[in-house]
Scaffold this motif. Sequence first.
Motif, PDB file in Angstrom:
ATOM      1  N   UNK A 270      48.666 -14.070 -59.905  1.00 22.37           N
ATOM      2  CA  UNK A 270      49.876 -13.615 -60.741  1.00 22.37           C
ATOM      3  C   UNK A 270      51.885 -12.812 -59.895  1.00 22.37           C
ATOM      4  N   UNK A 271      50.478 -12.151 -60.136  1.00 22.80           N
ATOM      5  CA  UNK A 271      50.307 -10.012 -59.551  1.00 22.80           C
ATOM      6  C   UNK A 271      48.875  -9.898 -58.876  1.00 22.80           C
ATOM      7  N   UNK A 272      48.053  -9.507 -57.565  1.00 21.05           N
ATOM      8  CA  UNK A 272      46.878  -9.530 -57.803  1.00 21.05           C
ATOM      9  C   UNK A 272      46.961  -7.969 -57.110  1.00 21.05           C
ATOM     10  N   UNK A 273      48.774  -7.155 -57.087  1.00 20.62           N
ATOM     11  CA  UNK A 273      47.797  -6.104 -56.722  1.00 20.62           C
ATOM     12  C   UNK A 273      47.635  -5.298 -58.470  1.00 20.62           C
ATOM     13  N   UNK A 274      48.023  -6.059 -59.188  1.00 23.59           N
ATOM     14  CA  UNK A 274      48.169  -5.145 -60.339  1.00 23.59           C
ATOM     15  C   UNK A 274      46.938  -4.663 -60.518  1.00 23.59           C
ATOM     16  N   UNK A 321      54.608   1.551 -57.634  1.00 29.32           N
ATOM     17  CA  UNK A 321      54.196   2.122 -57.946  1.00 29.32           C
ATOM     18  C   UNK A 321      52.721   1.729 -56.854  1.00 29.32           C
ATOM     19  N   UNK A 322      52.673   0.549 -56.943  1.00 30.68           N
ATOM     20  CA  UNK A 322      51.689  -0.404 -56.310  1.00 30.68           C
ATOM     21  C   UNK A 322      51.303  -0.176 -54.332  1.00 30.68           C
ATOM     22  N   UNK A 323      52.450   0.207 -53.842  1.00 29.62           N
ATOM     23  CA  UNK A 323      51.628   0.810 -52.836  1.00 29.62           C
ATOM     24  C   UNK A 323      50.960   2.220 -52.830  1.00 29.62           C
ATOM     25  N   UNK A 324      50.415   2.492 -53.602  1.00 29.73           N
ATOM     26  CA  UNK A 324      48.933   3.689 -54.363  1.00 29.73           C
ATOM     27  C   UNK A 324      47.726   3.128 -53.355  1.00 29.73           C
ATOM     28  N   UNK A 348      55.276  -4.209 -49.586  1.00 29.09           N
ATOM     29  CA  UNK A 348      53.814  -5.367 -50.430  1.00 29.09           C
ATOM     30  C   UNK A 348      54.495  -5.441 -51.643  1.00 29.09           C
ATOM     31  N   UNK A 349      56.038  -5.025 -52.634  1.00 27.82           N
ATOM     32  CA  UNK A 349      56.692  -5.702 -53.567  1.00 27.82           C
ATOM     33  C   UNK A 349      57.616  -7.055 -52.910  1.00 27.82           C
ATOM     34  N   UNK A 350      58.366  -6.558 -51.829  1.00 28.51           N
ATOM     35  CA  UNK A 350      59.022  -7.901 -51.054  1.00 28.51           C
ATOM     36  C   UNK A 350      58.134  -8.561 -50.729  1.00 28.51           C
ATOM     37  N   UNK A 351      57.025  -8.633 -50.240  1.00 27.13           N
ATOM     38  CA  UNK A 351      55.864 -10.001 -49.660  1.00 27.13           C
ATOM     39  C   UNK A 351      56.044 -10.825 -50.943  1.00 27.13           C
ATOM     40  N   UNK A 352      55.452 -10.049 -52.081  1.00 25.47           N
ATOM     41  CA  UNK A 352      54.174 -10.184 -53.693  1.00 25.47           C
ATOM     42  C   UNK A 352      55.607 -11.401 -54.332  1.00 25.47           C
ATOM     43  N   UNK A 353      57.241 -10.600 -54.125  1.00 25.13           N
ATOM     44  CA  UNK A 353      58.554 -11.850 -54.816  1.00 25.13           C
ATOM     45  C   UNK A 353      58.675 -12.550 -53.758  1.00 25.13           C
TER      46      UNK A 353
END
Length: 519
Positions: A270-274, A321-324, A348-353
Amino acid sequence: MSPPASPRSTDPDGSAPANALSDDQAAQLGQLVDVFPEARELGERFAAAGHELYLVGGTVRDALLAGGNEAIVDDVDLDFATSAHPDQTEAILGPWGDGLWLAGAAFGTVSAVKQRGDAPDRVVEVTTYRRDDYEPDSRHPEVTFGESIDDDLARRDFTMNAMAVRVPDFLFVDRFGGIADLHARRLRTPQDPRVSFGDDPLRLVRLARFAARFDADVDPDTFAAATEMADRLATISAERIRDELVSLMLGDHPSVGLQLLVDTGLDAHVLPELRVLSTLRDPLHRHKDVWAHTLAVIDNAIDLEPDGPDAILRLAALLHDIGKPDTREIHRDGTVTFHHHDVVGARMARHRLRELAFPKEQVKAISELVRMHLRFHTYKMGWTDAAVRRYVRDAGDLLGRLNLLTRADVTTGNARRARAIQDRMDTLEVRIEALAAQEELDAMRPPLDGNQVMAHTGMAPGPLVGQAWDWLLEFRLEAGPVDDPDAHAALDRWWEAVSDDRDPPDPATVAADLGLVTD
């Protein structure tokens, strides 16, 4: 026929169930016939034709959850399950409704609409009982029409959604302990969870969505199955996952659902960055890791929402804060920094969305909020009127959300520091209001348009006109409102430099030379 004074309920053997209705719940279910007269009308029509009809789904669950303390919403769609086959349902609904839809008839569903004068139209969806038939050694069932409500309820996602009320005699049916699970705020599947999730892997994300909505715990076996089967989400389309994620974020307790995604490993699909956020320490929030900080920001944003749930604001809080992880630096003195995590996070947000097939305008709004979420913090060094104008210009129609996100991002345990940040935001918003009243900031434009630029300089249409327009906008931000003579004088300075192949002059310097800077 009048409804009974109190709803009746049965176990499969016809005996009174151990998890019987409380008086409040019986009273609330009793309102269903009054609030939804269409349910009774249809029940009588189906019964007269020799068929069963049950009100199912969220209407029954939410009525029980209210426990007599809240009004049942009148403008909801009604879902029914029936023993009638689609052609029989069509014959009954056709004369009753004011419109009929047969697009789902091949799958057992016939829909109709009933006009109600000044009230919203009532949409009803009637689906023939379903059941799952398994061939020997097969893990995949063939979905066929069922013979009983028990067959149908067994196929539903969770026990709290597997309760029904038969109409018109108003018989409450709870074969799988849904009311007990509703009392306990517990999520459990009616059948083996491995079968249920295998039937539709999207239920794995729906599990988190319902956890977020009801602040519910997950039955241990259901939790174990979700963890074991997380990879099944790879078979589900991005659009379906996106819709469940948005519903999760709009729940009353999104942090609960998000934590469940991480705990079960569903977040990887879903959101692997989390997941990686929980491994980082944020020097500005030493009392909590970045993941805990993120959940706190979401909760803060919810408390600040002025007009109800805002998916854009909540998703920006989730992703801010997913860029941290990609910008983390550990210095020799042991300090940790995340420089430019706002810019990296926006990318990163643009890519995931986009991967989740969000609409373009939502991708842009959320990623821009992520990109700008630190902009306010330079305000502690003092902002000129020009800086305030630029902040408003850059935020555009996201200004209100940006300010809310900035406030929500304050999770420090230091009360004095938290209050100082909120006070600075109060001051900035007052300045924005004052400047807006003076200068119409919402319609910020250069003092001259393209035609006026060409008329004054004699230049031909082309890219140079756009460059002049952009420079004049920066000049407007520095100088504030200007009249035509000052605008022409500024344009002359720009045109002279460009004509001589020199760099354009600094707009702030030109504004100062013309005596237009007052701060």
